[in-house]
Motif scaffolding. Sequence first.
Motif: not given
Length: 301
Positions: A50-51, A77-79, A93-97
């Motif tokens: 995520e980072d 986890e976190g991938r 204007s927005k990104v969804t992960l």
Amino acid sequence: MNRFGGNMVLAALLSVVLVVAGCSGGDGDGTKVDKRDDSATMPSVIDMDEDEAREAILEVAPNVQIKVETRQDSGDEGRVLDQEPSVGDDIGSKVTLTVAVGSLPVPDVVGESIGDATKALEDAGFEVEENPVSDPSVQDGTVVGQTPAAGAMNEATVVLDVARADAVQSLAELEPVEVDGGGVDAVDVVINTEPYPQALELSRGPYESNPMMVSYNLGRKYQTFEALVGVSDEAPADTLISIQLKAEDGRILISETDIKLGQPVEIKVDVSGVLRLTLIGTTTHSEGSVFLGNPYLSNAR
């Protein structure tokens, strides 16, 4: 100062003003222009943590809003599992992960509406399947059971048993796909003094021989078949009948023999996973019939 000298000074001052205006970055009417690049495209961040994904996105679009959703996954986890917009699309204007999380306990959603239960489970990262069941004691659309039970771990899918008004089907109202050895009709009959206005009659014609057979497509949609099997109160006293239920693979689901006048038999059969249900009836009289009172299919367990 003479007129010529005055004009020279005025021209010099005007030149200074024009140079300053040109350096101000204005658009000619005094409005400041935003130099931010609005044409940034979405990079690929799948399989990053995520980072790293955030850093890659903010590098090309420093002011974008990043929303993170979670989904259970057996990997790290976190991938990052998914991204919106897709690679190469305008970043907007927005990104969804969608980010992987470890195993979560299954929440308890029994008693909730199917809408609320589905939202709670999907928000927690579970897949949801609905199994309609018959339960007239609760409001239509209420979750009355769940598999696996609340608290279970390492589960990806939750099956919800949901009360539905249309989860009961009279076999007398279904169209048979095959009839042999006689006929089948929806009738009103009296069995052991009790009236059955929605009964099924398997009848043998005068030129037919035993057994009488009728088949119905269930489509693997039902779990239980119930009926009262008996002889009509108008039949001869020595009448004997039998009934057998079979699945499409030849499995015998139930078999009852020597059913007498005034001694009907209640049957309840598990038809889970049955694609085609075949009823086979016999009678000792040449023109006798086998009657099934209130022959219902349901999703009740």
